[in-house]
Motif scaffolding. Structure first.
Motif, PDB file in Angstrom:
ATOM      1  N   SER A 135       0.296  -7.971   9.017  1.00 18.11           N
ATOM      2  CA  SER A 135       0.734  -8.249   7.464  1.00 18.11           C
ATOM      3  C   SER A 135       0.230  -9.502   6.981  1.00 18.11           C
ATOM      4  CB  SER A 135       2.126  -8.263   7.204  1.00 18.11           C
ATOM      5  OG  SER A 135       2.643  -8.511   6.092  1.00 18.11           O
ATOM      6  N   HIS A 152       6.018 -10.996  -3.758  1.00 19.63           N
ATOM      7  CA  HIS A 152       5.117  -9.787  -3.689  1.00 19.63           C
ATOM      8  C   HIS A 152       5.866  -8.582  -4.158  1.00 19.63           C
ATOM      9  CE1 HIS A 152       8.121  -8.271  -0.611  1.00 19.63           C
ATOM     10  NE2 HIS A 152       8.268  -9.389  -0.220  1.00 19.63           N
ATOM     11  N   ASN A 153       5.286  -7.473  -4.131  1.00 24.66           N
ATOM     12  CA  ASN A 153       6.003  -6.160  -4.655  1.00 24.66           C
ATOM     13  C   ASN A 153       6.675  -5.336  -3.425  1.00 24.66           C
ATOM     14  OD1 ASN A 153       4.979  -6.845  -7.266  1.00 24.66           O
ATOM     15  ND2 ASN A 153       3.036  -5.557  -7.088  1.00 24.66           N
ATOM     16  N   VAL A 154       7.454  -4.625  -3.987  1.00 23.40           N
ATOM     17  CA  VAL A 154       7.982  -3.648  -3.104  1.00 23.40           C
ATOM     18  C   VAL A 154       8.144  -2.115  -3.769  1.00 23.40           C
ATOM     19  CG1 VAL A 154       9.832  -5.088  -2.106  1.00 23.40           C
ATOM     20  CG2 VAL A 154      10.451  -4.022  -4.020  1.00 23.40           C
ATOM     21  N   VAL A 155       7.955  -1.227  -3.025  1.00 29.83           N
ATOM     22  CA  VAL A 155       7.832   0.187  -3.757  1.00 29.83           C
ATOM     23  C   VAL A 155       9.193   0.776  -3.448  1.00 29.83           C
ATOM     24  CG1 VAL A 155       6.442   2.194  -3.445  1.00 29.83           C
ATOM     25  CG2 VAL A 155       5.446   0.140  -3.157  1.00 29.83           C
ATOM     26  N   THR A 169       7.455   0.017  -8.567  1.00 28.26           N
ATOM     27  CA  THR A 169       6.946  -0.958  -8.039  1.00 28.26           C
ATOM     28  C   THR A 169       7.965  -2.166  -8.834  1.00 28.26           C
ATOM     29  OG1 THR A 169       4.784  -0.054  -8.036  1.00 28.26           O
ATOM     30  CG2 THR A 169       5.130  -2.640  -7.923  1.00 28.26           C
ATOM     31  N   ARG A 192      10.480  -0.487   0.081  1.00 24.84           N
ATOM     32  CA  ARG A 192       9.593  -1.145   1.176  1.00 24.84           C
ATOM     33  C   ARG A 192       8.705  -2.042   0.595  1.00 24.84           C
ATOM     34  NH1 ARG A 192       9.719   0.617   6.770  1.00 24.84           N
ATOM     35  NH2 ARG A 192      10.808   2.922   6.940  1.00 24.84           N
ATOM     36  N   ALA A 193       8.511  -3.139   1.496  1.00 30.24           N
ATOM     37  CA  ALA A 193       7.369  -4.139   0.984  1.00 30.24           C
ATOM     38  C   ALA A 193       5.939  -3.371   1.363  1.00 30.24           C
ATOM     39  CB  ALA A 193       7.412  -5.364   1.507  1.00 30.24           C
ATOM     40  N   THR A 194       4.851  -3.822   0.663  1.00 28.11           N
ATOM     41  CA  THR A 194       3.597  -2.937   1.170  1.00 28.11           C
ATOM     42  C   THR A 194       3.372  -2.934   2.478  1.00 28.11           C
ATOM     43  OG1 THR A 194       2.296  -4.968   0.241  1.00 28.11           O
ATOM     44  CG2 THR A 194       2.669  -3.177  -1.205  1.00 28.11           C
ATOM     45  N   ASP A 195       3.788  -3.922   3.279  1.00 31.28           N
ATOM     46  CA  ASP A 195       3.328  -4.040   4.729  1.00 31.28           C
ATOM     47  C   ASP A 195       4.377  -3.112   5.387  1.00 31.28           C
ATOM     48  OD1 ASP A 195       5.609  -5.523   4.566  1.00 31.28           O
ATOM     49  OD2 ASP A 195       4.746  -7.299   5.437  1.00 31.28           O
TER      50      ASP A 195
END
Length: 241
Positions: A135, A152-155, A169, A192-195
């Protein structure tokens, strides 16, 4: 009449060395801004007192804080924990059990999300950087400091509460190194986060919702996260009525 939301506190020593019920003002401000009335529960292991106090509430907020001991979900610690306290775990897990038994609406934030998840039989990533070595996201700033901005972004999952409130987003802040690993019974992952780190979950049949970020901190700079607290207030108002 506004709904009343009980806040489960952390423990902290005063300047005189006395143990205090501790909830930062950001949480009570967020509850008030969301349209409800907050009160801070006493940090007690007396179950009857806990039941009596929770019986006066229409919802419960579990706040952020330091680490949950891995023994709570059947694991040995893989590293030094950040101020894990067995007394605090005992109190908060008892409060979670009682709130769940009473089917009260619950919102868990950061550590609160982790407590609720483990109370429902789930587990945690003890250290996100260890379990997500590839990550590039910084989930825990160094030096440790409150974050009110966009880290950061979460989806969000379509059809979830967070998706309905914020869209797919969601820009969030981040102040954690632990996170949900296996979700507890009845919970489903909603963001979830992008990782891949789980950032939100909600219960399939209970009025229970948890988020890993700190929406109450974000409210100190703008109202982007206000819909979350307004939604929780609405769920608590339904309980009241």
């Amino acid at each position: 009449m506004k709904p009343v939301i009980a806040i489960v506190p952390n423990l902290e020593k005063s300047k005189l060395g006395m143990i205090c019920n501790m909830v930062t003002k950001t949480y009570t401000d967020a509850i008030i801004k969301g349209g409800a009335l907050p009160f801070i529960l006493p940090a007690t292991m007396d179950r009857q007192v806990a039941r009596d106090m929770l019986a006066t509430a229409h919802g419960v907020l579990f706040v952020g804080g330091m680490d949950v001991a891995p023994s709570r979900y059947g694991e040995e610690p893989i590293m030094d924990l950040m101020d894990a306290e067995s007394e605090l775990d005992d109190i908060q897990f008892m409060m979670a059990e009682e709130a769940l038994n009473m089917d009260l609406p619950i919102l868990g934030i950061c550590r609160g999300a982790q407590v609720v998840n483990v109370a429902l039989g789930g587990t945690l990533h003890q250290d996100v950087p260890t379990d997500f070595p590839e990550s590039t996201l910084v989930h825990l700033p160094v030096p440790l400091a409150p974050s009110a901005g966009h880290d950061h972004n979460v989806v969000a999952e379509e059809g979830s509460v967070v998706y309905k409130l914020f869209g797919e987003t969601i820009p969030v802040n981040s102040v954690h190194h632990q996170s949900i690993k296996e979700v507890g019974e009845g919970l489903r992952i909603t963001a979830r986060a992008t990782d891949g780190v789980i950032e939100a979950a909600e219960h399939e049949s209970r009025p229970v919702m948890v988020v890993q970020w700190h929406p109450e901190m974000m409210l100190t700079v703008n109202d982007d996260m206000l819909p979350l607290f307004e939604h929780f207030t609405g769920v608590c108002a339904e309980r009241m009525n």
